[in-house]
Design an enzyme around this catalytic site. Structure first.
Site, PDB file in Angstrom:
ATOM      1  N   ARG A   1     -34.991  84.005 -26.078  1.00 18.74           N
ATOM      2  CA  ARG A   1     -35.431  84.065 -27.476  1.00 18.74           C
ATOM      3  C   ARG A   1     -35.307  85.469 -28.073  1.00 18.74           C
ATOM      4  NH1 ARG A   1     -40.995  80.920 -27.869  1.00 18.74           N
ATOM      5  NH2 ARG A   1     -41.350  82.432 -26.234  1.00 18.74           N
TER       6      ARG A   1
ATOM      7  N   HIS B   1     -36.255  80.963  -2.389  1.00 19.54           N
ATOM      8  CA  HIS B   1     -35.458  82.140  -2.015  1.00 19.54           C
ATOM      9  C   HIS B   1     -35.608  82.484  -0.532  1.00 19.54           C
ATOM     10  CE1 HIS B   1     -39.151  84.541  -2.597  1.00 19.54           C
ATOM     11  NE2 HIS B   1     -38.550  85.512  -1.923  1.00 19.54           N
TER      12      HIS B   1
ATOM     13  N   LYS C   1     -32.725  84.112   2.690  1.00 19.30           N
ATOM     14  CA  LYS C   1     -32.889  85.344   3.475  1.00 19.30           C
ATOM     15  C   LYS C   1     -32.041  85.244   4.737  1.00 19.30           C
ATOM     16  CE  LYS C   1     -37.597  86.388   1.976  1.00 19.30           C
ATOM     17  NZ  LYS C   1     -37.737  87.768   1.577  1.00 19.30           N
TER      18      LYS C   1
ATOM     19  N   GLU D   1     -48.402  90.049   2.969  1.00 20.03           N
ATOM     20  CA  GLU D   1     -47.927  90.968   1.928  1.00 20.03           C
ATOM     21  C   GLU D   1     -48.967  92.051   1.697  1.00 20.03           C
ATOM     22  OE1 GLU D   1     -45.477  89.061  -1.378  1.00 20.03           O
ATOM     23  OE2 GLU D   1     -47.041  87.590  -1.016  1.00 20.03           O
TER      24      GLU D   1
ATOM     25  N   HIS E   1     -42.429  78.297   0.764  1.00 28.10           N
ATOM     26  CA  HIS E   1     -41.831  79.222   1.733  1.00 28.10           C
ATOM     27  C   HIS E   1     -42.272  78.944   3.182  1.00 28.10           C
ATOM     28  CE1 HIS E   1     -40.574  81.082  -1.853  1.00 28.10           C
ATOM     29  NE2 HIS E   1     -41.574  81.921  -2.031  1.00 28.10           N
TER      30      HIS E   1
ATOM     31  N   LYS F   1     -52.112  88.016   0.319  1.00 30.78           N
ATOM     32  CA  LYS F   1     -51.777  89.254  -0.388  1.00 30.78           C
ATOM     33  C   LYS F   1     -52.819  90.306  -0.030  1.00 30.78           C
ATOM     34  CE  LYS F   1     -49.144  87.159  -3.964  1.00 30.78           C
ATOM     35  NZ  LYS F   1     -47.771  87.453  -3.606  1.00 30.78           N
TER      36      LYS F   1
HETATM   37  C1  BG6 Z   1     -42.615  84.464  -4.367  1.00 28.24           C
HETATM   38  C2  BG6 Z   1     -44.080  84.381  -4.655  1.00 28.24           C
HETATM   39  O1  BG6 Z   1     -42.041  83.186  -4.342  1.00 28.24           O
HETATM   40  O2  BG6 Z   1     -42.428  85.092  -3.096  1.00 28.24           O
HETATM   41  C3  BG6 Z   1     -44.706  85.756  -4.639  1.00 28.24           C
HETATM   42  O3  BG6 Z   1     -44.276  83.785  -5.930  1.00 28.24           O
HETATM   43  C4  BG6 Z   1     -44.422  86.451  -3.331  1.00 28.24           C
HETATM   44  O4  BG6 Z   1     -46.112  85.682  -4.847  1.00 28.24           O
HETATM   45  C5  BG6 Z   1     -42.925  86.420  -3.031  1.00 28.24           C
HETATM   46  O5  BG6 Z   1     -44.841  87.807  -3.470  1.00 28.24           O
HETATM   47  C6  BG6 Z   1     -42.660  86.940  -1.631  1.00 28.24           C
HETATM   48  O6  BG6 Z   1     -41.268  87.055  -1.460  1.00 28.24           O
HETATM   49  P1  BG6 Z   1     -40.651  88.157  -0.483  1.00 28.24           P
HETATM   50  O7  BG6 Z   1     -39.197  87.896  -0.541  1.00 28.24           O
HETATM   51  O8  BG6 Z   1     -41.061  89.488  -1.005  1.00 28.24           O
HETATM   52  O9  BG6 Z   1     -41.261  87.878   0.864  1.00 28.24           O
END
Ligand code: BG6
Length: 483
Positions: free
Chosen positions: A51, A178, A182, A216, A240, A331
């Protein structure tokens, strides 16, 4: 080590949400790196659509900054960046209105592979799919890429699947997790199915238990509004960690092909037993020395959202009956550390007598930050004085073994190129996503029904004490975080 570049056909990729955070941090830098490696052939183009009012030059300046911020200086200092920016176009577009769609249609007159990246909230997926269709922007060879969160429960995920299915075949829909892109996660499959060594022992007869940890150090600041509605269960476990569990637990697929792999993953998810509420610990980070608490980060002093989860679950099939899987993610933990540890059973009988102690093997697959594999084996402690045993690691750091050039590409580089190649192996299929929600939903509904409040834990610790008790009750211990 020389990396092998697999050629792709020329393509146009349209990024809806092309000025958003994900585009800036991940998608555009990933495309730039692929460009530098020669994987944007011919007249391939990137078309940002959002947008925000930008002209082409304005968008190129935006992308330039994003690339410089997120790619190594070595790459950006070359002529590549200017050449890459030439491939960029931009359309100011309203996903829910008519603005910009004619401009996009005019721009896309070329015939090449078309990929449409929905880097926007799921509430826009339906609108985008419908307008792409109405403006004849797609054909049966076009692909769409959708980001997580794919729904927030089974019902919303199934609805999204139906909306997308009314405009696209399943073979055109690329649901990104994602983690599957990896390099080290793919290595899980290579280690399991490329080596004869492990497979005969990969079952409940020899494996005592399996631990999966994704820790994390960062908090949720900056993403508080999203995270508060999601929590660790929806944000990390449903996707994940579930994918990691699938890759560790699945049967060998007949081929490394999309449906063969995804069929096997689906069987694992469907074999997951419902989790007993006593086997789950939720946590929320409290205030730390220099960092705000979770509740401050999300600006909600009564928040009941979890930033940490530890749970025990079971895959009830022939291979795994009786072997618990312990999953943990959070986290503001002690360190960024993702690892999977397969803990084998003790040797059945010690020929060295009771004073030699009890010993077992452990295989640890370190996913990040320093990728590698460690196998703990039992040997004789050196020196005179009887047969004392000690466990030592056989360590293999991938960087050491494969050399400095073994720089792992970012997950998005691999995944975007798989979209262009038309390879869905590393993407989630509709039934897989729904099965994952079907397992997750009752857990979340249980918390809501009980008004469950997560346990506070210290910032930069290993999580709440209850998580330690969860595994200690079974006479086991978590592997260290950042150890
Ligand atoms: C994301 C989450 O999908 O993956 C995040 O929404 C998280 O909260 C992240 O921090 C972690 O990804 P990576 O690749 O840093 O382990």
């Amino acid at each position: 080590m020389v990396s092998r570049i697999i050629p792709v056909d020329p393509f146009d990729i349209v990024i809806f949400g092309g000025t958003g955070d994900l585009a800036r941090r991940k998608i555009l830098p990933a495309l730039f790196k692929r460009f530098c490696d020669g994987q944007m052939p011919g007249e391939s183009r990137i078309i940002g659509a959002a947008r925000t009012e930008f002209d082409v030059q304005g968008y190129r300046a935006f992308v330039r900054e994003a690339v410089i911020e997120n790619c190594s200086g070595r790459l950006c200092e070359t002529d590549n960046l200017a050449a890459f920016l030439e491939r960029l176009h931009y359309v100011t577009l309203d996903a829910r209105g008519e603005k910009g769609w004619d401009d996009l249609t005019t721009l896309m007159q070329t015939t090449c592979i078309r990929a449409f990246y929905f880097s926007v909230g799921p509430s826009l997926f339906g609108d985008l799919a419908e307008r792409l269709h109405r403006h004849n922007l797609t054909d049966e060879d076009s692909r769409i890429v959708v980001e997580k969160p794919f729904g927030r429960d089974l019902e919303t995920a199934a609805r999204l699947n139906r909306v997308l299915a009314s405009h696209f075949n399943e073979g055109q829909i690329y649901r990104i997790d994602h983690y599957l892109g990896k390099e080290t996660v793919q290595n899980l499959m290579a280690v399991r199915f490329g080596n004869m060594l492990f497979e005969p022992l990969w079952n409940s007869q020899y494996v005592d238990h399996i631990q999966i940890t994704v820790a994390e150090e960062v908090g949720v600041a900056g993403r508080g509004a999203y995270y508060e509605k999601s929590g660790a269960m929806r944000d990390m476990v449903q996707n994940h960690l579930m994918q990691l569990l699938c890759l560790i637990a699945m049967e060998p697929p007949a081929k490394f092909e999309p449906d063969a792999v995804r069929d096997e993953k689906l069987k694992v998810i469907r074999a997951l037993e419902p989790v007993d509420p006593h086997h789950i610990v939720r946590g929320q980070y409290a205030i730390g020395d220099d960092v705000p608490s979770y509740r401050e980060d999300v600006d909600n002093s009564r928040s009941k959202t979890e930033s940490f989860i530890a749970l025990r679950c079971h895959v009830t099939n022939w291979r795994w009956a009786g072997t618990p899987f312990y999953l943990r993610t959070g986290k503001r933990l002690k360190a960024r550390d993702s690892q999977i540890t397969v803990v084998f059973k003790d040797a059945p009988h010690s020929i060295f007598g009771p004073e030699a102690g009890r010993h077992h093997n452990e295989l640890t697959i370190q996913l990040q930050p320093d990728e590698g594999i460690t196998l703990c084996v039992t040997i004789k402690e050196p020196g005179p004085g009887g047969m004392r045993l000690v466990d030592v690691p056989l360590d293999m750091s991938f960087a050491e073994a494969l050399g400095p050039d073994a720089d792992a590409p970012d997950a998005y580089e691999r995944l975007i190129m798989d979209v262009i190649r038309g390879n869905q192996t590393l993407f989630m299929r509709n039934d897989e996503v729904e099965a994952a929600w079907a397992w997750t939903d009752p857990i979340i509904k249980g918390w809501e029904a009980r008004s469950d409040v997560p346990k506070p834990y210290d910032a930069f610790s290993t999580g709440p004490d209850d998580a330690k008790l969860l595994i200690r009750r079974d006479r086991r211990e978590w592997r260290g975080i950042g150890a």
